[in-house]
Write a protein that holds these residues in place. Sequence first.
Motif, mmCIF file in Angstrom:
data_model
loop_
_atom_site.group_PDB
_atom_site.id
_atom_site.type_symbol
_atom_site.label_atom_id
_atom_site.label_comp_id
_atom_site.label_asym_id
_atom_site.label_seq_id
_atom_site.Cartn_x
_atom_site.Cartn_y
_atom_site.Cartn_z
ATOM 1 N N ALA A 1 38.227 34.825 34.446
ATOM 2 C CA ALA A 1 37.940 34.258 35.740
ATOM 3 C C ALA A 1 39.214 34.259 36.640
ATOM 4 O O ALA A 1 39.243 34.702 37.945
ATOM 5 C CB ALA A 1 37.374 33.039 35.423
ATOM 6 N N ILE A 2 40.383 33.997 35.841
ATOM 7 C CA ILE A 2 41.521 33.950 36.635
ATOM 8 C C ILE A 2 42.095 35.395 37.203
ATOM 9 O O ILE A 2 42.558 35.811 38.173
ATOM 10 C CB ILE A 2 42.770 33.246 35.748
ATOM 11 N N GLY A 3 41.762 36.299 36.199
ATOM 12 C CA GLY A 3 41.777 37.774 36.504
ATOM 13 C C GLY A 3 41.124 38.160 37.726
ATOM 14 O O GLY A 3 41.486 39.106 38.571
ATOM 15 N N ILE B 1 40.889 39.952 43.486
ATOM 16 C CA ILE B 1 40.337 39.828 44.795
ATOM 17 C C ILE B 1 41.207 39.297 45.795
ATOM 18 O O ILE B 1 41.181 39.898 46.628
ATOM 19 C CB ILE B 1 39.027 39.117 44.546
ATOM 20 N N HIS B 2 42.081 38.461 45.322
ATOM 21 C CA HIS B 2 42.944 37.753 46.275
ATOM 22 C C HIS B 2 44.267 38.642 46.422
ATOM 23 O O HIS B 2 44.712 38.387 47.573
ATOM 24 C CB HIS B 2 43.277 36.313 45.719
ATOM 25 N N TRP B 3 44.918 39.109 45.503
ATOM 26 C CA TRP B 3 46.119 39.842 45.636
ATOM 27 C C TRP B 3 46.100 41.268 45.960
ATOM 28 O O TRP B 3 46.929 41.802 47.023
ATOM 29 C CB TRP B 3 47.034 39.478 44.578
ATOM 30 N N ASN B 4 45.127 42.104 44.853
ATOM 31 C CA ASN B 4 45.145 43.475 45.142
ATOM 32 C C ASN B 4 43.947 44.089 44.670
ATOM 33 O O ASN B 4 43.732 44.394 43.412
ATOM 34 C CB ASN B 4 46.508 43.960 44.334
ATOM 35 N N PRO B 5 42.963 44.144 45.407
ATOM 36 C CA PRO B 5 41.644 44.884 44.851
ATOM 37 C C PRO B 5 41.715 46.163 44.465
ATOM 38 O O PRO B 5 40.629 46.556 43.793
ATOM 39 C CB PRO B 5 40.848 44.709 46.402
ATOM 40 N N GLY C 1 44.527 41.262 36.473
ATOM 41 C CA GLY C 1 44.555 40.129 37.442
ATOM 42 C C GLY C 1 46.234 39.846 37.292
ATOM 43 O O GLY C 1 46.749 39.660 38.599
ATOM 44 N N GLN C 2 47.024 39.943 36.143
ATOM 45 C CA GLN C 2 48.325 39.708 36.230
ATOM 46 C C GLN C 2 49.063 40.730 36.914
ATOM 47 O O GLN C 2 49.909 40.437 37.648
ATOM 48 C CB GLN C 2 48.743 39.529 34.748
ATOM 49 N N GLN D 1 52.326 42.082 44.241
ATOM 50 C CA GLN D 1 52.506 41.395 45.277
ATOM 51 C C GLN D 1 53.569 40.282 45.241
ATOM 52 O O GLN D 1 53.796 39.647 46.201
ATOM 53 C CB GLN D 1 51.111 40.820 46.051
ATOM 54 N N HIS D 2 54.215 40.210 44.263
ATOM 55 C CA HIS D 2 55.237 39.452 44.058
ATOM 56 C C HIS D 2 56.540 39.911 43.306
ATOM 57 O O HIS D 2 56.306 40.403 41.976
ATOM 58 C CB HIS D 2 55.066 38.024 43.149
ATOM 59 N N HIS D 3 57.381 40.420 44.100
ATOM 60 C CA HIS D 3 58.802 40.788 43.537
ATOM 61 C C HIS D 3 59.807 40.314 43.552
ATOM 62 O O HIS D 3 60.905 40.866 42.879
ATOM 63 C CB HIS D 3 58.761 42.230 44.376
ATOM 64 N N ALA D 4 59.896 39.048 44.016
ATOM 65 C CA ALA D 4 61.328 38.247 43.719
ATOM 66 C C ALA D 4 61.321 37.460 42.517
ATOM 67 O O ALA D 4 60.783 36.445 42.293
ATOM 68 C CB ALA D 4 61.026 37.381 45.021
ATOM 69 N N ILE D 5 61.607 38.214 41.468
ATOM 70 C CA ILE D 5 61.726 37.683 40.016
ATOM 71 C C ILE D 5 62.960 37.280 39.906
ATOM 72 O O ILE D 5 64.077 37.681 39.732
ATOM 73 C CB ILE D 5 61.159 38.918 39.098
#
Length: 777
Positions: A236-238, A243-247, A316-317, A323-327
């Motif tokens: 479900a999280i996946g 859907i929310h970050w990168n379809p 999902g991960q 979309q998140h590259h500031a690691i």
Amino acid sequence: MDIESRSYQNIVKKESWRTVLTLAYQSLGVVYGDLSTSPLYVYKSTFAEDIHHTESNDEIFGVLSFIFWTITLVPLFKYVFIVLRADDNGEGGTFALYSLLCRHARVNSLPSCQLADEQLIEYNGSSSEMTAQSDFAARLKCTLEKHRVLQKVLLVLALIGTCMVIGDGVLTPAISVFSAVSGVELSTAKEHHKYIEVPAACIILIGLFALQHYGTHRVGFLFAPVILLWLMCISAIGVYNIIHWNPHVYQALSPYYMYKFLKKTQSRGWMSLGGILLCITGSEAMFADLGHFSQLSIQIAFTSLVYPSLILAYMGQAAYLSQHHAIASEYNIGFYVSVPEKLRWPVLVIAILAAVVGSQAIITGTFSIIKQCSALGCFPKVKIVHTSSKIHGQIYIPEINWILMILCLAVTIGFRDTRRLGNASGLAVITVMLVTTCLMSLVIVLCWHKNIFFAIAFVVFFGTIESLYFSASLIKFLEGAWVPIALSLCFLAAMCTWHYGTLKRYEFDVQNKVSVNWLLSLGQTLGIKRVRGIGLIHTELVSGVPAIFSHFVTNLPAFHQVLVFLCVKSVPVPHVRPEERFLVGRVGPKQFRMYRCIVRYGYRDVHKDDIEFEGDLVCSIAEFVRSEAETAVVETNGEGERMSVVGTCSTYMQGIEDLDGSDVDEMDKPGPSEILSPKLKKKKSKVKKKVRFVVPETPKIEKETREELMELTEAREGGVAYIMGNAYMRAKHGSGLVKRLAINVGYEFLRRNTRGPRTALTSPYASTLEVGMIYHV
């Protein structure tokens, strides 16, 4: 009905769809716990050092593509569709493959094998529908049977796989629990969370191992719901993250992204495969736990739920990370960072529970495989506790449990990070898979009688994939991968030493056995006074008289009126049917009242305890006496003895009758070196039965036979004494250094610090006579 009758019926029962679906649901908690928790640490281990997440997303998409195709090719294609078919009468695992090869190519390492064993129904059951052997298969079989070196290589290969499974039993609980607990990192300061993770993980691990002696049957019904909830949670999280970050993350499933990944990262990308490998950790459990479920149920559970849930979780991960590259650190690329903030604490709790369930499955599997090794003479005798009176296979081995706990805590405290734990766990996992691939190639040719090109294709295709991952894991030798190698070498040395010592001891017994003619020359009384009772002379020999008996005859003034040379041995099948349990024959003329009884067990059989075993033993001898003229002779063992197959008491209803305890509801009986947990022992003490026999009044029984049966009954009522030798082995003068170290140091150390010969029969102390003997081998 006794436990072995029930357990065998459970194996051969015809499964309905309702049963299959129920087994598929139950398999979630037992088989897939380890595999299902792999999303906790795969990305974190992969991006820990060798590669870095960049704004181009080539790395994250390449890793996702590798994960997708690895899960698809190895667990799905290799195990679900191919390896699961190589069952040994319903059982799976490394030793099941080795057992299949032993029966089809006569490469059995057990010294006490007989031709009569090959007439067991389950011995040939798996080959009843096979086609004729090809010329290549015949030549390969002849080569294996001719060269003992190849047989030893095959045994060592199986033992290496077994040792890596034991190593996995150390590493999987450590990495699963540590990764689950690492979720607290996002709720605490960076300088504080490291003081929370390790203590919390150690506390959970200590509790996990401390509760093993209670068994899993009390909380086992929670295992499947926990894993089901976990799979639904991560899928479900996946879906939400996709859907929310990168379809469009599904595009990364193309193999083209693997090519881009390797082209950009080159050697660093190859080294990172050791982290990607962790996505298939636990796949071997599908095959190893086959005996508890069925092929169809495991296939349904994986293809319909586990596989899609894992793919969605990894996608999902990847969608979130794309979309998140500031690691800021490696912690920000872990599993929990992709979980919505409001759900992190509930997910943390579910993850810890799932990690505990996955760890429990591998610990139980370690107990099971050590029991199999011990049964086949490749591991010292250990104390086996049956934790359930109803469910076959739920066992607990105290010594192994505490060794696993100490080692598990040591690697957790010593490494303190997922990266090195992942390197260690990955090498153990891929080594077991490589061993399975090698053994499967032989099974395809020798057991399935397929064309050699199928075996070559199987080895080349899956062997290439696994070798790639193996090389990437091995390169991390100094960064944690040395742990499974060191553990495996220790266990392998112990197994090989014990097996070598066992073979040498058997060879000494064979070379020094007493001729039956010498025994007959002593006369009916054996030159001594015969007193009331039954004497069970325990021996590893399947023919002849052990040297220890001549020692007794020449030094004791009296002996029992009925003598039984008893051999309890294992055969290379998972189960022996109750009606084929005993091989019974005479030693000498009838008036000598001496018998030979060979008790055969499969490597997964539940052995009887002392009281029930005595009853079955005497009952089988009585049935042999009663039906001696009618029973077919199955073997003449070279000493002039004719052996006949006789079942347990439950397999025949006439002849000798059991008067006591007929209405007792029989429960699991632990076997040689096996006892019950304290609570079960207290419960079962109320139903212990004393067996007494009566000779039926029927004109069909001849007078001589009736007298022999009456004498056997009187002897049984007079008591049973267990006589066995306790051998102290020493290498002969002039032996090489390796042999002296193996026998004088290694084998003797294991013999002194493990269970003695008395546990082979669970014989009561008051009725046991042990005599020490020195063997110069």
